[in-house]
Design a protein around this motif. Structure first.
Motif, PDB file in Angstrom:
ATOM      1  N   THR A  41      -2.865  72.185  17.155  1.00 11.79           N
ATOM      2  CA  THR A  41      -4.441  72.488  16.919  1.00 11.79           C
ATOM      3  C   THR A  41      -5.371  73.821  16.464  1.00 11.79           C
ATOM      4  OG1 THR A  41      -5.193  70.113  18.241  1.00 11.79           O
ATOM      5  CG2 THR A  41      -6.699  71.710  18.262  1.00 11.79           C
ATOM      6  N   ARG A  42      -4.307  74.808  17.055  1.00 11.72           N
ATOM      7  CA  ARG A  42      -3.613  76.449  17.357  1.00 11.72           C
ATOM      8  C   ARG A  42      -3.356  76.455  16.061  1.00 11.72           C
ATOM      9  NH1 ARG A  42      -2.369  75.882  22.343  1.00 11.72           N
ATOM     10  NH2 ARG A  42      -0.728  76.931  21.841  1.00 11.72           N
ATOM     11  N   SER A  58      -1.970  62.575  21.823  1.00 17.96           N
ATOM     12  CA  SER A  58      -1.167  63.338  22.688  1.00 17.96           C
ATOM     13  C   SER A  58       0.135  61.764  23.428  1.00 17.96           C
ATOM     14  CB  SER A  58      -1.815  63.509  23.753  1.00 17.96           C
ATOM     15  OG  SER A  58      -1.417  64.488  25.045  1.00 17.96           O
ATOM     16  N   LEU A  70       0.271  68.988  20.306  1.00 21.26           N
ATOM     17  CA  LEU A  70      -0.850  68.498  19.822  1.00 21.26           C
ATOM     18  C   LEU A  70      -1.658  69.872  19.972  1.00 21.26           C
ATOM     19  CD1 LEU A  70      -3.113  66.282  19.253  1.00 21.26           C
ATOM     20  CD2 LEU A  70      -2.888  66.272  20.801  1.00 21.26           C
ATOM     21  N   ARG A  71      -2.181  71.113  21.106  1.00 20.24           N
ATOM     22  CA  ARG A  71      -2.827  71.513  21.746  1.00 20.24           C
ATOM     23  C   ARG A  71      -2.281  72.584  20.540  1.00 20.24           C
ATOM     24  NH1 ARG A  71      -2.795  70.131  26.956  1.00 20.24           N
ATOM     25  NH2 ARG A  71      -1.128  70.989  27.510  1.00 20.24           N
ATOM     26  N   LYS A 105      -7.855  61.151  20.673  1.00 20.00           N
ATOM     27  CA  LYS A 105      -7.285  62.315  21.533  1.00 20.00           C
ATOM     28  C   LYS A 105      -5.913  61.898  22.337  1.00 20.00           C
ATOM     29  CE  LYS A 105      -7.949  67.324  22.816  1.00 20.00           C
ATOM     30  NZ  LYS A 105      -7.317  67.087  24.246  1.00 20.00           N
TER      31      LYS A 105
END
Length: 150
Positions: free
Chosen positions: A137-138, A125, A133-134, A121
């Motif tokens: 993912t969301r 990133s 990346l966050r 991960k």
């Protein structure tokens, strides 16, 4: 064939969330498969072990619903993990009755797998940036919800 436009197909591939989701899922799966290979795990097995460990005592049907997959396919994967001594199915009958738990070997494997997952991960990133990346993912989670409503 009248009305057929190959250029239109290029636009579909570029704009279709389903097309992109499948391509992304395959790429991410290949990436994690390579990362987990030294542990004898696939990305799918890791996800399944995480699900079983996080929801101790869940049934196969519970896990299938939460993961959005077919219980029959999941059943084969759980049987493989049982044969390896990583998962134990207890009580009840059938997919809706048996409760799944990690064995001590399964828990040890997950302890070994977590640093690999964390490193993989972190590498993603580094390539994308933490916030991107966050955000990705969301966005994937939101897309899954929207598709489930449709």
């Amino acid at each position: 064939m009248s009305g057929f436009d190959p250029e239109f197909l290029n636009g579909v591939a570029a704009e279709c969330p389903g097309f992109q989701a499948r391509a992304t899922a395959r790429a991410v799966t290949r990436y994690y498969n390579a990362c987990f290979k030294p542990l004898g795990l696939t990305a799918e097995q890791f996800s399944l072990l995480v699900g079983i460990g996080a929801a101790a005592g869940a049934t196969l049907v519970d896990l299938a619903v939460s993961a959005g997959v077919d219980a029959t396919t999941l059943s084969r994967n759980v049987q493989n993990l049982e044969a390896r001594g990583l998962v134990r199915a207890e009580g009840g009958r059938g997919r809706a009755g048996k409760r799944l738990n990690l064995t001590s070997s399964g828990r040890r494997l997950m302890v070994d797998a977590f640093p690999v997952w964390k490193s993989a991960k972190a590498e993603l990133s580094r390539h994308m940036g933490d916030e991107r990346l966050r955000s990705a993912t969301r966005a994937m989670a939101e897309l899954a919800k929207a598709a489930a409503l449709g």
